[in-house]
Motif scaffolding. Structure first.
Motif, short mmCIF file in Angstrom:
data_model
loop_
_atom_site.label_atom_id
_atom_site.label_comp_id
_atom_site.label_asym_id
_atom_site.label_seq_id
_atom_site.Cartn_x
_atom_site.Cartn_y
_atom_site.Cartn_z
N GLY A 139 0.81 -1.20 0.00
CA GLY A 139 0.00 0.00 0.00
C GLY A 139 0.85 1.26 0.00
N MET A 140 0.21 2.38 -0.16
CA MET A 140 0.86 3.67 -0.15
C MET A 140 0.25 4.54 0.94
SD MET A 140 3.04 3.20 -2.60
CE MET A 140 3.67 4.75 -3.23
N VAL A 141 0.98 5.57 1.35
CA VAL A 141 0.49 6.47 2.40
C VAL A 141 0.51 7.91 1.90
CG1 VAL A 141 1.11 5.01 4.35
CG2 VAL A 141 2.80 6.60 3.42
N GLU A 142 -0.39 8.70 2.45
CA GLU A 142 -0.39 10.14 2.21
C GLU A 142 0.51 10.81 3.25
OE1 GLU A 142 -1.90 11.55 -0.34
OE2 GLU A 142 -2.74 9.63 -1.03
N THR A 143 0.81 12.07 3.02
CA THR A 143 1.63 12.82 3.97
C THR A 143 0.90 12.96 5.30
OG1 THR A 143 2.67 14.06 2.17
CG2 THR A 143 2.85 14.99 4.39
N PRO A 144 1.51 12.53 6.40
CA PRO A 144 0.84 12.65 7.71
C PRO A 144 0.89 14.08 8.21
CG PRO A 144 3.05 11.78 8.00
CD PRO A 144 2.85 11.90 6.52
N ALA A 145 0.16 14.36 9.25
CA ALA A 145 0.18 15.69 9.87
C ALA A 145 1.59 16.00 10.33
CB ALA A 145 -0.79 15.73 11.04
N GLU A 146 2.03 17.23 10.06
CA GLU A 146 3.37 17.64 10.46
C GLU A 146 3.51 17.55 11.98
OE1 GLU A 146 6.58 17.64 9.31
OE2 GLU A 146 5.77 18.96 7.73
N GLY A 147 4.63 16.99 12.42
CA GLY A 147 4.88 16.88 13.84
C GLY A 147 4.24 15.68 14.52
N SER A 148 3.59 14.82 13.75
CA SER A 148 2.88 13.68 14.34
C SER A 148 3.72 12.41 14.39
CB SER A 148 1.59 13.40 13.57
OG SER A 148 1.86 12.93 12.25
N ILE A 149 4.92 12.44 13.80
CA ILE A 149 5.77 11.25 13.71
C ILE A 149 6.93 11.38 14.68
CG2 ILE A 149 7.31 9.95 12.19
CD1 ILE A 149 4.40 9.73 11.36
N LEU A 150 7.22 10.32 15.44
CA LEU A 150 8.38 10.32 16.32
C LEU A 150 9.60 9.79 15.55
CD1 LEU A 150 9.47 10.82 19.21
CD2 LEU A 150 9.15 8.36 19.60
N PRO A 151 10.62 10.60 15.34
CA PRO A 151 11.82 10.11 14.67
C PRO A 151 12.47 8.97 15.43
CG PRO A 151 11.77 12.51 14.68
CD PRO A 151 10.66 12.06 15.60
N ALA A 152 12.74 7.90 14.74
CA ALA A 152 13.35 6.71 15.35
C ALA A 152 13.56 5.70 14.22
CB ALA A 152 12.46 6.12 16.44
N THR A 153 14.11 4.54 14.56
CA THR A 153 14.22 3.43 13.62
C THR A 153 13.12 2.42 13.94
OG1 THR A 153 16.59 3.71 13.25
CG2 THR A 153 15.65 1.54 12.76
N TYR A 154 12.34 2.07 12.95
CA TYR A 154 11.20 1.18 13.13
C TYR A 154 11.40 -0.09 12.32
CZ TYR A 154 8.89 5.33 15.01
OH TYR A 154 8.57 6.44 15.75
N GLU A 155 10.96 -1.21 12.91
CA GLU A 155 10.95 -2.48 12.20
C GLU A 155 9.54 -2.75 11.69
OE1 GLU A 155 12.42 -5.89 14.16
OE2 GLU A 155 14.53 -5.34 13.86
N ALA A 156 9.47 -3.27 10.48
CA ALA A 156 8.18 -3.62 9.89
C ALA A 156 8.28 -5.02 9.31
CB ALA A 156 7.79 -2.63 8.80
N LYS A 157 7.24 -5.78 9.45
CA LYS A 157 7.23 -7.12 8.87
C LYS A 157 7.10 -7.04 7.35
CE LYS A 157 5.32 -9.53 12.90
NZ LYS A 157 4.27 -10.44 13.40
N VAL A 158 7.83 -7.87 6.67
CA VAL A 158 7.70 -7.94 5.21
C VAL A 158 6.25 -8.21 4.86
CG1 VAL A 158 8.30 -9.29 3.17
CG2 VAL A 158 10.08 -8.62 4.79
N GLY A 159 5.69 -7.41 3.96
CA GLY A 159 4.30 -7.56 3.57
C GLY A 159 3.34 -6.73 4.41
N GLU A 160 3.84 -6.08 5.47
CA GLU A 160 2.99 -5.23 6.30
C GLU A 160 2.59 -3.99 5.53
OE1 GLU A 160 3.03 -3.30 10.83
OE2 GLU A 160 4.84 -4.21 9.98
N SER A 161 1.48 -3.40 5.87
CA SER A 161 1.04 -2.19 5.18
C SER A 161 1.83 -0.98 5.67
CB SER A 161 -0.45 -1.95 5.39
OG SER A 161 -0.72 -1.48 6.69
N ARG A 162 2.13 -0.08 4.75
CA ARG A 162 2.82 1.16 5.12
C ARG A 162 1.96 1.99 6.07
NH1 ARG A 162 4.22 0.08 -0.19
NH2 ARG A 162 6.47 -0.03 -0.57
N ALA A 163 0.65 1.91 5.89
CA ALA A 163 -0.25 2.66 6.78
C ALA A 163 -0.10 2.19 8.22
CB ALA A 163 -1.69 2.51 6.31
N ALA A 164 0.07 0.88 8.42
CA ALA A 164 0.23 0.35 9.77
C ALA A 164 1.55 0.82 10.39
CB ALA A 164 0.17 -1.17 9.75
N VAL A 165 2.60 0.89 9.57
CA VAL A 165 3.89 1.35 10.06
C VAL A 165 3.79 2.83 10.47
CG1 VAL A 165 6.32 1.68 9.50
CG2 VAL A 165 5.10 -0.32 8.60
N MET A 166 3.14 3.62 9.62
CA MET A 166 2.99 5.04 9.95
C MET A 166 2.17 5.22 11.22
SD MET A 166 1.50 8.18 7.63
CE MET A 166 2.94 8.15 6.55
#
Length: 319
Positions: free
Chosen positions: A129-156
């Motif tokens: 899947g694809m994601v739209e630009t999230p609200a500015e300032g709503s993301i915590l900078p860090a390194t995240y792990e995602a399962k192969v095949g997981e949706s980008r929306a779930a990661v965001m």
């Protein structure tokens, strides 16, 4: 009493030993890794068949039998798994029961604007899947792990949940020196501190300076707030134009006192902590000093002297 022929007993014994060997470690250490995708809702029979088709197990029926005997009755989980060299059927099953799937990592650095967060996520391979630009300032900078095949929306969504949790935690630790009255204001000011901080050691000092200016009713006069409406946080790649300095767009802190109408980036933990516990100082001005940091001043006269040194440095370097 029925006695089995010795030959049959030998065959059964050898078969059992072979099956046990498969359960423990059937593949040689130098065998290539194999990827197997187990779909959501797959039965044990389906999973065993997929493992056999991929060459991860040599006999699906025997794998199912051994699973029922030694697997503990726990269900397998869907996902993409890697069968590693030297790994036995028992280890494969245990990881499938734990959901220990293949993962990818995505790193969001401090100060990355949301438009670039979306671009980075959308460019990540092996996510769905694809994601739209999230609200500015709503993301915590860090390194995240995602399962192969997981949706980008779930990661965001995890990135945003992490920001909410970290902001809640830090908000409870704010000191009386903090000038911000809400969590939203904290994110706005922290985003400016993040973009102005060339050195991590300066975060609290810069937060203290901006706290002083806000308390005094002064304009923040932060260049990143001028750039943000032009590029949505991406690098400008040129000098700021006079027309941009004069633009009254809600972000430009040269035009109005107080905070901008919203964040200009995604601030990290340290910048959030800095605005909630700013350094107690009496600085009101700062300018780059050529080292990656800033020269700080308490008075406008001191500031003008620092600016003159900065201009001389630029002229010497041909900047």
């Amino acid at each position: 009493m029925l006695l089995l022929p010795a030959a049959l007993v030998a065959v059964l014994l050898l078969s059992g030993l072979w099956a046990l060997q498969q359960w423990r470690a059937p593949t040689p250490p130098d065998a290539p890794a194999i990827e197997v995708e187990i779909p959501r809702g797959a039965s044990l029979a389906r999973a065993a068949a997929l493992l056999e088709d991929a060459g991860a197990v040599s006999d699906a029926r025997l794998f199912r039998l051994m699973t029922r005997l030694f697997g503990g009755g726990r269900a397998i989980q869907h996902g993409v798994y890697e069968v590693r060299p030297g790994e036995g059927w028992g280890a494969i099953l245990a990881r499938m029961q734990r959901g220990d799937t293949l993962t990818v990592r995505v790193t969001i650095p401090e100060g990355m604007p949301s438009i670039m967060v979306a671009e980075r996520l959308n460019a990540m391979e092996r996510l769905e899947g694809m994601v739209e630009t999230p609200a500015e300032g709503s993301i915590l900078p860090a390194t995240y792990e995602a399962k192969v095949g997981e949706s980008r929306a779930a990661v965001m969504a995890r990135m945003q949940k992490a920001m909410d949790a970290e902001l809640d935690r830090l908000w409870e630790r704010r000191t009386a020196r903090a000038v911000v009255k809400t969590k939203e204001e904290a994110v706005i000011l922290a985003s400016i501190v993040e973009k102005e901080s060339g050195l991590a050691s300066e975060r609290r000092r810069i937060a203290g300076l901006y706290t002083n200016r806000l308390r005094a009713g002064m304009r923040l006069e932060a260049d990143p707030t001028v750039i943000y409406p032009v590029t949505r946080g991406k690098p400008l790649g040129r000098r700021i134009r006079l027309s941009e300095l004069r633009a009254d767009n809600g972000y430009n802190s040269y035009r109005r006192a107080g905070l901008p109408i919203g964040p200009i980036a995604n601030p990290g933990r340290e910048s959030l902590a800095a605005v909630l516990d700013p350094e107690p100082n009496d600085y009101l001005f700062m300018v780059a000093d050529g080292s990656g940091g800033h020269a700080f001043a308490r008075t406008y006269a001191e500031h003008q002297a620092n600016v003159a040194r900065w201009r001389a440095f630029r002229a010497e370097k041909g900047i």
